[in-house]
Design a protein around this motif. Structure first.
Motif, mmCIF file in Angstrom:
data_model
loop_
_atom_site.group_PDB
_atom_site.id
_atom_site.type_symbol
_atom_site.label_atom_id
_atom_site.label_comp_id
_atom_site.label_asym_id
_atom_site.label_seq_id
_atom_site.Cartn_x
_atom_site.Cartn_y
_atom_site.Cartn_z
ATOM 1 N N VAL A 4 9.991 2.797 3.046
ATOM 2 C CA VAL A 4 9.661 3.358 4.428
ATOM 3 C C VAL A 4 8.989 2.479 5.056
ATOM 4 N N LYS A 5 9.099 2.415 6.511
ATOM 5 C CA LYS A 5 8.461 1.447 7.345
ATOM 6 C C LYS A 5 6.961 1.790 7.045
ATOM 7 N N PRO A 6 6.266 0.802 6.902
ATOM 8 C CA PRO A 6 4.768 0.772 6.752
ATOM 9 C C PRO A 6 4.094 1.563 8.024
ATOM 10 N N LEU A 7 2.916 2.071 7.769
ATOM 11 C CA LEU A 7 1.950 2.538 8.995
ATOM 12 C C LEU A 7 1.612 1.112 9.598
ATOM 13 N N GLN A 8 1.265 1.465 10.980
ATOM 14 C CA GLN A 8 0.833 0.296 11.658
ATOM 15 C C GLN A 8 -0.500 -0.361 11.033
ATOM 16 N N ALA A 9 -0.425 -1.658 11.071
ATOM 17 C CA ALA A 9 -1.635 -2.263 10.783
ATOM 18 C C ALA A 9 -2.960 -1.778 11.275
ATOM 19 N N ALA A 10 -2.684 -1.543 12.487
ATOM 20 C CA ALA A 10 -4.028 -0.889 12.881
ATOM 21 C C ALA A 10 -4.867 0.121 12.406
ATOM 22 N N LEU A 11 -3.864 0.850 11.865
ATOM 23 C CA LEU A 11 -4.377 2.163 11.085
ATOM 24 C C LEU A 11 -4.994 1.684 9.534
ATOM 25 N N MET A 12 -4.724 0.433 9.251
ATOM 26 C CA MET A 12 -5.247 0.031 7.863
ATOM 27 C C MET A 12 -6.007 -1.446 8.195
ATOM 28 N N ALA A 13 -6.834 -1.558 9.073
ATOM 29 C CA ALA A 13 -7.451 -2.673 9.288
ATOM 30 C C ALA A 13 -8.534 -3.213 8.257
ATOM 31 N N THR A 14 -8.858 -2.214 7.330
ATOM 32 C CA THR A 14 -9.941 -2.666 6.396
ATOM 33 C C THR A 14 -9.408 -1.689 4.932
ATOM 34 N N PRO A 15 -10.016 -2.213 3.986
ATOM 35 C CA PRO A 15 -9.611 -1.601 2.530
ATOM 36 C C PRO A 15 -9.918 0.169 2.736
ATOM 37 N N ASP A 16 -11.042 0.119 3.443
ATOM 38 C CA ASP A 16 -11.640 1.785 3.517
ATOM 39 C C ASP A 16 -10.609 2.733 4.131
ATOM 40 N N GLU A 17 -10.052 1.952 5.241
ATOM 41 C CA GLU A 17 -8.797 2.768 5.905
ATOM 42 C C GLU A 17 -7.902 3.077 5.279
ATOM 43 N N THR A 18 -7.270 2.235 4.358
ATOM 44 C CA THR A 18 -5.947 2.292 3.752
ATOM 45 C C THR A 18 -6.301 3.155 2.592
ATOM 46 N N GLU A 19 -7.693 3.235 2.040
ATOM 47 C CA GLU A 19 -7.910 3.945 0.918
ATOM 48 C C GLU A 19 -7.940 5.542 1.539
ATOM 49 N N ALA A 20 -8.567 5.672 2.851
ATOM 50 C CA ALA A 20 -8.450 6.896 3.341
ATOM 51 C C ALA A 20 -7.057 7.664 3.828
ATOM 52 N N GLN A 21 -6.105 6.790 4.237
ATOM 53 C CA GLN A 21 -4.750 6.970 4.342
ATOM 54 C C GLN A 21 -4.004 7.499 2.996
ATOM 55 N N PHE A 22 -4.438 6.841 1.928
ATOM 56 C CA PHE A 22 -3.974 7.195 0.428
ATOM 57 C C PHE A 22 -4.500 8.573 0.121
ATOM 58 N N TYR A 23 -5.587 8.711 0.452
ATOM 59 C CA TYR A 23 -6.132 10.168 -0.183
ATOM 60 C C TYR A 23 -5.602 11.114 0.783
ATOM 61 N N GLU A 24 -5.712 10.804 1.901
ATOM 62 C CA GLU A 24 -5.187 11.838 3.240
ATOM 63 C C GLU A 24 -3.768 12.361 2.731
ATOM 64 N N ALA A 25 -2.950 11.418 2.532
ATOM 65 C CA ALA A 25 -1.316 11.559 2.235
ATOM 66 C C ALA A 25 -1.278 12.506 0.889
ATOM 67 N N LEU A 26 -2.202 12.069 -0.207
ATOM 68 C CA LEU A 26 -2.039 13.111 -1.451
ATOM 69 C C LEU A 26 -2.448 14.507 -1.051
ATOM 70 N N GLN A 27 -3.389 14.566 0.048
ATOM 71 C CA GLN A 27 -3.810 16.161 0.235
ATOM 72 C C GLN A 27 -2.652 16.937 0.950
ATOM 73 N N HIS A 28 -1.728 16.177 1.475
ATOM 74 C CA HIS A 28 -0.745 16.739 2.258
ATOM 75 C C HIS A 28 0.628 16.702 1.646
ATOM 76 N N ALA A 29 0.501 16.038 0.664
ATOM 77 C CA ALA A 29 1.932 15.575 -0.102
ATOM 78 C C ALA A 29 2.807 15.141 0.652
ATOM 79 N N ASP A 30 2.505 14.061 1.296
ATOM 80 C CA ASP A 30 3.296 13.329 2.202
ATOM 81 C C ASP A 30 3.705 12.015 1.271
ATOM 82 N N LEU A 31 5.069 12.139 0.834
ATOM 83 C CA LEU A 31 5.462 10.996 -0.042
ATOM 84 C C LEU A 31 5.881 9.856 0.710
#
Length: 149
Positions: A4-31
């Motif tokens: 899949v096309k990655p989320l825009q880098a601006a949304l994952m500018a830090t490791p913390d932001e990437t981690e937050a995206q990962f756990y939020e995706a788990l909570q929404h079952a968004d593969l």
């Protein structure tokens, strides 16, 4: 299956932001969103509690697809310890999972290590290693920092 096309880098500018995206995706079952936080490296790896080592995007995608067949994963992290060295970051976290059971809501704990790499597209997940935890492991034991007087 194409990546899949990655989320825009601006949304994952830090490791913390990437981690937050990962756990939020788990909570929404968004593969697709789960997969978008992973690095394009061929050797990305994921180990779920008690499970085998999954190497590569297809193996990881299949595992999360199976996991989401049972619904979303209500995982919240705490006790985050961060190490950043150059283009890599390691986060040691305590995951608290809220699970619905016939006896009512229950909590389970998982100790996890998330390793991130800085890429031209922003920070991406390189490895996720989770081990079963217990309520006893909610406490953290560490060396006391030494002080010179």
């Amino acid at each position: 299956m194409p990546r899949v096309k990655p989320l825009q880098a601006a949304l994952m500018a830090t490791p913390d932001e990437t981690e937050a995206q990962f756990y939020e995706a788990l909570q929404h079952a968004d593969l697709d969103r789960v997969m978008s936080v992973w690095s394009d490296d061929e050797d990305i790896a994921c180990i779920h509690p008690g499970g085998p080592r999954l190497v590569g995007a297809q193996a990881i995608r299949s595992a999360f697809e199976s996991l989401f067949a049972n619904g979303s994963v209500d995982a919240r992290i705490s006790q985050v310890r961060r190490i950043v060295a150059g283009g890599f970051a390691v986060h040691h976290v305590l995951e608290e999972l809220r699970v619905a059971t016939p006896e009512g809501p229950q909590r389970a704990y998982v100790l996890a290590t998330n390793i991130f790499v800085k890429t031209p597209q922003g920070w991406r997940l390189l490895a996720h290693h989770a081990s079963p935890g217990s309520p006893r492991q909610v406490q953290e034991f560490s060396d006391e920092p030494s002080m010179l007087h």
